[in-house]
Design an enzyme around this catalytic site. Structure first.
Site, mmCIF file in Angstrom:
data_model
loop_
_atom_site.group_PDB
_atom_site.id
_atom_site.type_symbol
_atom_site.label_atom_id
_atom_site.label_comp_id
_atom_site.label_asym_id
_atom_site.label_seq_id
_atom_site.Cartn_x
_atom_site.Cartn_y
_atom_site.Cartn_z
ATOM 1 N N GLY A 142 -29.514 78.058 44.329
ATOM 2 C CA GLY A 142 -28.730 78.595 45.390
ATOM 3 C C GLY A 142 -28.158 79.490 44.805
ATOM 4 O O GLY A 142 -27.776 79.823 43.369
ATOM 5 N N ARG A 164 -35.668 78.268 45.965
ATOM 6 C CA ARG A 164 -35.712 77.165 45.012
ATOM 7 C C ARG A 164 -37.340 76.974 44.683
ATOM 8 O O ARG A 164 -37.760 75.505 44.714
ATOM 9 C CB ARG A 164 -35.221 76.167 45.617
ATOM 10 C CG ARG A 164 -33.735 76.230 46.127
ATOM 11 C CD ARG A 164 -33.129 74.725 46.489
ATOM 12 N NE ARG A 164 -31.571 74.967 46.972
ATOM 13 C CZ ARG A 164 -30.647 75.118 46.167
ATOM 14 N NH1 ARG A 164 -30.660 74.999 44.891
ATOM 15 N NH2 ARG A 164 -29.285 75.012 46.787
ATOM 16 N N ASP A 204 -29.713 73.430 36.363
ATOM 17 C CA ASP A 204 -30.791 72.733 35.772
ATOM 18 C C ASP A 204 -32.336 73.014 36.074
ATOM 19 O O ASP A 204 -33.019 72.776 35.217
ATOM 20 C CB ASP A 204 -30.198 71.104 36.150
ATOM 21 C CG ASP A 204 -30.427 70.159 35.189
ATOM 22 O OD1 ASP A 204 -30.457 70.205 34.062
ATOM 23 O OD2 ASP A 204 -31.234 69.376 35.810
ATOM 24 N N THR A 240 -24.143 78.005 38.629
ATOM 25 C CA THR A 240 -24.096 76.886 39.762
ATOM 26 C C THR A 240 -22.347 76.881 40.226
ATOM 27 O O THR A 240 -21.613 76.874 39.263
ATOM 28 C CB THR A 240 -24.423 75.533 39.563
ATOM 29 O OG1 THR A 240 -24.133 74.639 40.550
ATOM 30 C CG2 THR A 240 -24.159 75.015 38.522
ATOM 31 N N ASP A 293 -21.426 74.226 41.331
ATOM 32 C CA ASP A 293 -21.048 72.907 41.167
ATOM 33 C C ASP A 293 -20.536 72.614 39.555
ATOM 34 O O ASP A 293 -19.725 71.711 39.476
ATOM 35 C CB ASP A 293 -22.191 72.278 41.296
ATOM 36 C CG ASP A 293 -22.992 72.333 42.412
ATOM 37 O OD1 ASP A 293 -22.251 72.847 43.408
ATOM 38 O OD2 ASP A 293 -24.097 72.022 42.584
ATOM 39 N N ASP A 301 -21.911 71.929 36.879
ATOM 40 C CA ASP A 301 -22.288 70.847 36.569
ATOM 41 C C ASP A 301 -23.326 70.741 35.314
ATOM 42 O O ASP A 301 -23.913 69.862 34.867
ATOM 43 C CB ASP A 301 -22.931 69.767 37.437
ATOM 44 C CG ASP A 301 -24.224 70.394 38.112
ATOM 45 O OD1 ASP A 301 -24.345 71.663 37.849
ATOM 46 O OD2 ASP A 301 -24.492 69.777 39.231
ATOM 47 N N ARG A 303 -22.625 68.680 44.966
ATOM 48 C CA ARG A 303 -23.612 67.684 44.743
ATOM 49 C C ARG A 303 -23.123 66.374 44.352
ATOM 50 O O ARG A 303 -22.462 65.830 44.599
ATOM 51 C CB ARG A 303 -24.911 68.180 43.710
ATOM 52 C CG ARG A 303 -25.767 69.261 44.595
ATOM 53 C CD ARG A 303 -27.264 68.935 44.227
ATOM 54 N NE ARG A 303 -28.112 69.581 45.237
ATOM 55 C CZ ARG A 303 -28.970 70.680 45.076
ATOM 56 N NH1 ARG A 303 -28.844 71.195 43.769
ATOM 57 N NH2 ARG A 303 -29.625 71.124 45.622
HETATM 58 O O1 F6P Z 1 -25.973 73.413 44.024
HETATM 59 C C1 F6P Z 1 -25.060 74.317 44.728
HETATM 60 C C2 F6P Z 1 -25.232 73.874 46.124
HETATM 61 O O2 F6P Z 1 -24.336 74.828 46.928
HETATM 62 C C3 F6P Z 1 -24.580 72.378 45.886
HETATM 63 O O3 F6P Z 1 -23.021 72.396 46.020
HETATM 64 C C4 F6P Z 1 -25.093 72.234 47.394
HETATM 65 O O4 F6P Z 1 -25.101 70.860 47.727
HETATM 66 C C5 F6P Z 1 -26.348 72.765 47.660
HETATM 67 O O5 F6P Z 1 -26.354 73.719 46.671
HETATM 68 C C6 F6P Z 1 -26.882 73.200 48.852
HETATM 69 O O6 F6P Z 1 -28.004 73.840 48.880
HETATM 70 P P1 F6P Z 1 -28.571 75.025 49.882
HETATM 71 O O7 F6P Z 1 -27.861 76.132 49.875
HETATM 72 O O8 F6P Z 1 -30.112 74.734 49.888
HETATM 73 O O9 F6P Z 1 -28.295 74.111 51.232
#
Ligand code: F6P
Length: 353
Positions: A18, A80, A111, A133, A135, A137, A179
């Site tokens: 992302g 991804r 990760d 990220t 997140d 994390d 997440r």
């Molecule tokens: O890892 C970053 C993140 O924004 C998370 O917080 C979320 O769950 C996910 O990506 C959303 O992914 P996508 O953009 O594929 O919907």
């Protein structure tokens, strides 16, 4: 000291997963530093898909990266894609690195992306990484770039929701990304004055939530705001998934917990309850000054790591310093919110905000 010789060595850059605010600051930081050290820089579009040959690479020079640190998203676009899940993918990646005369690789990602970079490094690719990220994390770094921007967006939203919640005497359940880590919810919830904060690290108790809302009601506070992680899990029942589908790295799509929770709260308290999903707004728009500076410094350091041949390492923030850490240290285990931080937040549960 700059690299000398007729043909310059070239660094490939890509970002996967992302997007995160300040990705462009990292790309600019790498490019400006690498050029100053005498390297050429080539950007691959759409993460590993770019190195699998999907789209022409994008030469990066001082002109191209001028002022991009102020822009959100990524000029390289992202995906991804996992080359280890594509038949012959790894060979294709190596072939393209050779074809486009790339001596080194800088992978910017979480990760998943760093996991691929680590495997490639073990197979002989001279790679370094920058953790990314919203997140926050990733182990081995104190903060990831993009997190501060996402916190500010989510905190602003929660802050603003007070007026409408108050006007209608409602309960509002705000679903926050992150997440399986609650950093974003914890920080945004604290800053935005949420009355209850629910993070994935600690299963939540429906009875306690109802009690807090009813207590507030008795004290004359007729509204409540709940900051709820998309990965929050009730004591009874499991995590809420949007679909059963998984991405190329095996990640599930979370989402829907706020809606579910809102229904139960309305039923149990009799109070009108709504849910708000902040979603991708949290990754959108311009990065904060903090993220622009952090991203720039991480990028500059990554280019220096290539120059010093610190392959298999990542550029990290430790305290106020940018340091090189083993890529392996960032992988496998998520950096989650410690119990102590959850307890700290609980002190404010139920209070008027
Ligand atoms: O890892 C970053 C993140 O924004 C998370 O917080 C979320 O769950 C996910 O990506 C959303 O992914 P996508 O953009 O594929 O919907």
């Amino acid at each position: 000291m700059a690299v000398t010789g007729a043909k310059k060595k070239q660094i490939a850059i890509l970002n996967g997963g992302g997007d995160a605010p300040a990705l462009n600051a990292v790309i600019r930081g790498i490019t400006v530093k690498a050029i100053s050290l005498g390297y050429d820089v080539l950007g691959f579009r759409r993460g590993w898909a770019g190195l699998l040959g999907k789209g022409e690479p994008h030469p990066l020079d001082l002109d191209r990266v001028q002022d991009i640190h102020m822009l959100g998203g990524t000029i390289l676009r992202t995906s991804r894609t996992n080359p280890y899940k594509v038949e012959g993918g790894v060979e294709q990646v190596k072939k393209n690195l050779k074809k486009f005369r790339c001596d080194y690789l800088i992978a910017i990602g979480g990760d998943d992306t760093l996991g691929v970079a680590w495997k490639l490094h073990q197979e002989g690719v001279k790679a370094v990484g920058v953790p990314k990220t919203i997140d926050n994390d990733v182990n081995a770094t104190d903060y990831t770039f993009g997190f501060d921007t996402a916190v500010n967006i989510a905190a602003d939203a929660i802050d603003n929701l007070h007026t409408t919640a108050k006007s209608h005497d409602r309960v509002l359940v705000v679903e926050v990304m992150g997440r399986h880590a609650g950093w974003l919810t914890l920080h945004a919830g604290m800053a935005g004055g949420a009355h209850i904060i629910l993070v994935p690290e600690e299963k939540f108790d429906m009875k306690e939530i109802v009690k807090i809302i009813k207590n507030r009601e008795k004290k004359g506070y007729h509204y409540t705001i709940i900051a709820c992680s998309e990965g929050a899990v009730p004591k009874e029942g499991g995590m809420v998934l949007q679909t059963d589908e998984k991405d190329a790295f095996g990640n599930v799509r979370l989402g829907g917990i706020a809606q579910r929770l809102a229904k139960v709260i309305q039923k149990e308290t009799g109070k009108e309850t709504r849910h708000v999903v902040l979603g991708h707004l949290q990754r959108a728009g311009h990065p904060t000054a903090f993220d622009r500076v952090l991203g720039t410094r991480l990028g500059v350091h990554a280019a220096e790591m290539i120059h010093k041949k610190e392959f298999g390492k990542i550029s990290c923030l430790k305290g106020t310093e940018i340091v090189s850490q083993d890529m392996k240290a960032a992988l496998g285990q998520l950096k989650t919110v410690p119990k102590k931080r959850v307890e700290e937040a609980r002190l404010f549960f139920g209070l008027e905000g």
